[in-house]
Design an enzyme around this catalytic site. Sequence first.
Site, PDB file in Angstrom:
ATOM      1  N   LYS A  52      -2.497   0.419  -4.004  1.00 43.77           N
ATOM      2  CA  LYS A  52      -1.529   1.516  -4.159  1.00 43.77           C
ATOM      3  C   LYS A  52      -1.025   1.566  -5.602  1.00 43.77           C
ATOM      4  O   LYS A  52      -0.898   2.634  -6.195  1.00 43.77           O
ATOM      5  CB  LYS A  52      -0.371   1.339  -3.168  1.00 43.77           C
ATOM      6  CG  LYS A  52      -0.798   1.672  -1.743  1.00 43.77           C
ATOM      7  CD  LYS A  52       0.204   1.258  -0.680  1.00 43.77           C
ATOM      8  CE  LYS A  52      -0.440   1.471   0.699  1.00 43.77           C
ATOM      9  NZ  LYS A  52       0.369   0.971   1.815  1.00 43.77           N
ATOM     10  N   GLN A  96       5.778  -2.091   2.652  1.00 44.28           N
ATOM     11  CA  GLN A  96       4.485  -2.438   3.237  1.00 44.28           C
ATOM     12  C   GLN A  96       4.710  -3.161   4.575  1.00 44.28           C
ATOM     13  O   GLN A  96       5.432  -4.152   4.635  1.00 44.28           O
ATOM     14  CB  GLN A  96       3.697  -3.327   2.262  1.00 44.28           C
ATOM     15  CG  GLN A  96       2.306  -3.663   2.732  1.00 44.28           C
ATOM     16  CD  GLN A  96       1.390  -2.438   2.815  1.00 44.28           C
ATOM     17  OE1 GLN A  96       1.364  -1.599   1.917  1.00 44.28           O
ATOM     18  NE2 GLN A  96       0.640  -2.333   3.898  1.00 44.28           N
ATOM     19  N   ASP A 119       5.839   7.457   3.350  1.00 47.62           N
ATOM     20  CA  ASP A 119       4.940   7.011   4.416  1.00 47.62           C
ATOM     21  C   ASP A 119       5.122   7.885   5.670  1.00 47.62           C
ATOM     22  O   ASP A 119       4.316   7.834   6.593  1.00 47.62           O
ATOM     23  CB  ASP A 119       5.244   5.545   4.786  1.00 47.62           C
ATOM     24  CG  ASP A 119       4.115   4.606   4.390  1.00 47.62           C
ATOM     25  OD1 ASP A 119       3.011   5.102   4.110  1.00 47.62           O
ATOM     26  OD2 ASP A 119       4.353   3.381   4.383  1.00 47.62           O
TER      27      ASP A 119
END
Length: 282
Positions: A52, A96, A119
């Site tokens: 990422k 994460q 997200d």
Amino acid sequence: MTLLDGKLTSKKLRARFAEQVRSYEETYGKKPGLAVILVGEDPASQTYVKNKELACLEVGFYSEVHRLPESTTQEELLELIAKLNADDKIHGILVQLPVPRHIDEVTVIEAIDPKKDVDAFGYASVGRIMVGNPDFLPCTPAGVMALLDEYDIPVEGKNAVVIGRSNIVGKPQAMLLLHKNATVTVCHSKTQNLADITREADILVVAIGRAKFVTQDMVKDGAVVIDVGMNRDENGRLCGDVDFDAVKEKASFITPVPGGCGPMTITMLLQNTLTAAKNAAK
Ligand code: NAP
């Protein structure tokens, strides 16, 4: 059979995003910014976070990665999120997953400002996806839709079958297909006569997490097969949920693993961050 090439499609989209980043910077004097938080030392998570970070640099974003020790308390994590919520260099925040067991995932996700929830896992984002008015699309399902779009695959009126009903892939995937006017069936571990259902699919999206689970006899001739799965086969090689070598003989389009949905997921994260930055500038 045509391969749905996620690497190539990502490259094209990322080049387009890089141009948009340049013009954003010219207009607003700053870059779109993404903060990624990783708690603990899980090797797979470390790889995802690294990828990422590299993708952010590739398109010219401002990027921060906060690598926190496994012993980080929930309170410390929430404090960092509050700081990032208030930081106008940062337009997107991602924690994460999974977080260590002593931290409550929902509390953490809900602490992210919905305007920075790139997200799209927070309740506000999920609600907006459900009613078809999203700020951010969930990255993996959005990557699938972007691949269908890139290859001009019609969705409207088609029978779409999604195997898997997780909150991050299966359920939002079904919603995105529904919003594009597919007739959608969602299957899961309690589904009976699964193969009878999958054989009716014009578009089959598989997100189970079981190596080579979908076999040739489960697929209709000419179906579009999208394999979200990421598993290791008996030789330790990365493979999907679909028995690629056999199913490709029947499918009209199919994603490879690796090189299909994986790169598209990160590309959609970049898209969401760009959207967040543009929304913040409005
Ligand atoms: P998950 O949360 O474990 O969900 C798996 C789903 O598959 C569940 O809904 C489960 O049904 C269903 N399932 C399991 N066994 C089944 C069976 N025998 N028949 C029918 N359905 C079955 O997994 P996930 O997070 O959605 O991820 C799925 C896969 O996608 C994994 O391999 C993961 O690594 C991969 N993934 C890839 C990306 C990417 O970027 N490419 C992103 C996310 C995930 P129940 O609900 O009944 O248990």
